[in-house]
Design an enzyme around this catalytic site. Sequence first.
Site, short mmCIF file in Angstrom:
data_model
loop_
_atom_site.label_atom_id
_atom_site.label_comp_id
_atom_site.label_asym_id
_atom_site.label_seq_id
_atom_site.Cartn_x
_atom_site.Cartn_y
_atom_site.Cartn_z
N ASP A 20 48.96 3.31 31.44
CA ASP A 20 50.10 4.10 31.83
C ASP A 20 49.46 5.60 31.78
O ASP A 20 50.30 6.42 31.51
CB ASP A 20 51.32 4.07 31.00
CG ASP A 20 51.60 2.66 30.95
OD1 ASP A 20 51.78 2.09 31.98
OD2 ASP A 20 51.65 2.19 29.83
N GLU A 21 48.14 6.02 31.81
CA GLU A 21 47.69 7.30 31.49
C GLU A 21 47.71 8.31 32.76
O GLU A 21 47.73 9.43 32.72
CB GLU A 21 46.14 7.23 31.15
CG GLU A 21 46.04 6.60 29.84
CD GLU A 21 45.47 4.99 30.18
OE1 GLU A 21 44.83 4.48 29.24
OE2 GLU A 21 45.61 4.60 31.37
N LYS A 30 46.40 6.94 36.22
CA LYS A 30 45.35 6.60 36.88
C LYS A 30 45.62 6.86 38.46
O LYS A 30 44.86 7.09 39.38
CB LYS A 30 44.76 5.14 36.60
CG LYS A 30 44.17 4.84 35.30
CD LYS A 30 43.58 3.56 35.02
CE LYS A 30 44.61 2.55 34.86
NZ LYS A 30 45.64 2.76 33.85
N ALA A 65 50.86 -4.28 35.66
CA ALA A 65 50.86 -2.94 35.46
C ALA A 65 51.01 -2.35 36.81
O ALA A 65 51.18 -2.81 37.98
CB ALA A 65 49.53 -2.80 35.05
N GLY A 66 51.37 -1.04 36.65
CA GLY A 66 51.80 -0.31 38.06
C GLY A 66 51.05 1.15 37.87
O GLY A 66 50.89 1.81 36.87
N HIS A 67 51.20 1.63 38.91
CA HIS A 67 50.63 3.28 39.36
C HIS A 67 51.89 3.79 39.97
O HIS A 67 52.68 3.39 40.55
CB HIS A 67 49.68 3.46 40.16
CG HIS A 67 48.31 2.82 39.63
ND1 HIS A 67 48.02 2.93 38.44
CD2 HIS A 67 47.20 2.34 40.48
CE1 HIS A 67 46.69 2.23 38.47
NE2 HIS A 67 46.20 1.89 39.44
N GLN A 97 45.46 -1.57 33.83
CA GLN A 97 45.43 -1.55 32.40
C GLN A 97 44.35 -0.53 31.99
O GLN A 97 44.44 0.78 32.45
CB GLN A 97 45.26 -2.78 31.87
CG GLN A 97 46.24 -3.87 31.99
CD GLN A 97 46.15 -4.50 33.37
OE1 GLN A 97 45.14 -4.87 34.01
NE2 GLN A 97 47.28 -4.73 33.91
N GLY A 156 59.93 -1.43 33.31
CA GLY A 156 60.95 -0.46 32.74
C GLY A 156 61.22 -0.27 31.16
O GLY A 156 62.02 0.33 30.74
N PRO A 195 60.68 0.76 27.54
CA PRO A 195 60.25 2.30 26.69
C PRO A 195 58.90 1.90 26.32
O PRO A 195 58.71 0.88 25.40
CB PRO A 195 61.33 2.15 25.93
CG PRO A 195 62.19 1.00 25.61
CD PRO A 195 61.83 0.23 26.83
#
Length: 427
Positions: free
Chosen positions: A13-14, A16, A39-41, A223, A301, A303
Amino acid sequence: MPAIVIVGAQWGDEGKGKATDHLGSEVDYVVKFNGGNNAGHTVVIGEEKYALHLLPSGILTPGTTPVIGNGVVVDIDVLFHEIEGLESRGIDTSRLKLSANAHVIADYNRTLDKVAERFLGSRKIGTTGRGIGPTYADKMNRIGIRVQDLFDEKILRAKVEGALELKGQVLTKIYNRRAPEVEQTVEELLAHADRLAPYVCDTGLLLGQALDRDEVVLLEAGQATLLDVDHGTYPFVTSSSATSGGACTGSGIPPTRIDQVIAIAKAYTTRVGEGPFPTELEDENGEFLRKAGWEYGTTTGRPRRCGWFDTVITRYANRVNGVTDFVLTKLDTLTGLERLPVCVAYDVNGVRHDEMPVNQTDFHHATPIYEYLPGWTEDISGARDFSELPKAAKEYVEFAEEQSGARISVIGVGPEREQAIVRHPLR
């Protein structure tokens, strides 16, 4: 032309996707080489926000060919749902290429993922329950289903029958769940074959030929380094290789063709799911970071857990990946904090560790050793040159760079594409 790899330097979650999109107009191919829809962008272009899970972020850049490599596991329903969502917003997805060797997530793998995680109780890993881990397990056990199998019904049926001989017993006798019938699984997968066919090719050959033509290939990780199955905080990791080494095995590009590794790090640290997190904040500072940075998972979603910037793990990411450039994102989120702790080492039972502890137990018991930098109150979201940042913000970046061991080339100061400061061009 050598290839470029983009990896996450923390627990994911940086940002990318934003970094990939920032380079998008300069590259010819963008390749997703690991993971799945776990994972998502999130990419912001003007007033539009796009959440991508399976599709490479290059899908949003006209003229760029997006590729799903052999190292990815594919939920075909999710893939077409994403394609339809983008096409409804005017995005052309016809350029997408999908490796014939990528593995497919079957219905029984999704079921196994969910029930196994519940079964573990307090020992749960914190998976997304999307069948990613069981599909990778099938791959390593050599009972997996690959994209190419959807075009040979006889092979597909034999593979499903073989997998369900064992998995059906596990689901019914251990987890008390009804296993899918062979025919049900086969029909669901075969239903996608005709629609999938135009996208499928030998992506390793495609990318090798592109490099021979001096075209630029960008390989983006799902990831991040600390979630890598070999080099992450095992067992609280994903089931694939999310480091620069994984870019080679997950795409078919040899390491001799990679000359740049760009690692993305937030100006603080977050993670989703279970597992150790030395700088985690469970106070008002953690809540401040969560709200100011809108730290909720793109895919789930959930937190995100939030903590201060940790230079021990960024040094580790530098070493494991061979980082040439860092991109520091979300510097603007720190605006308004009076003092900014930065973790420079760990204390483990009275012993200082400047590098990652060698064993899991020590990392679980690591206490951060902080150095404290002054904060700033000025709005930095409009800064486009390093000189425009407040003195304290510049000092923070320079300290993070010195401690992490590789240059910070780009700084994110907001969610939109143009909200970035380029200190050193990435190409």
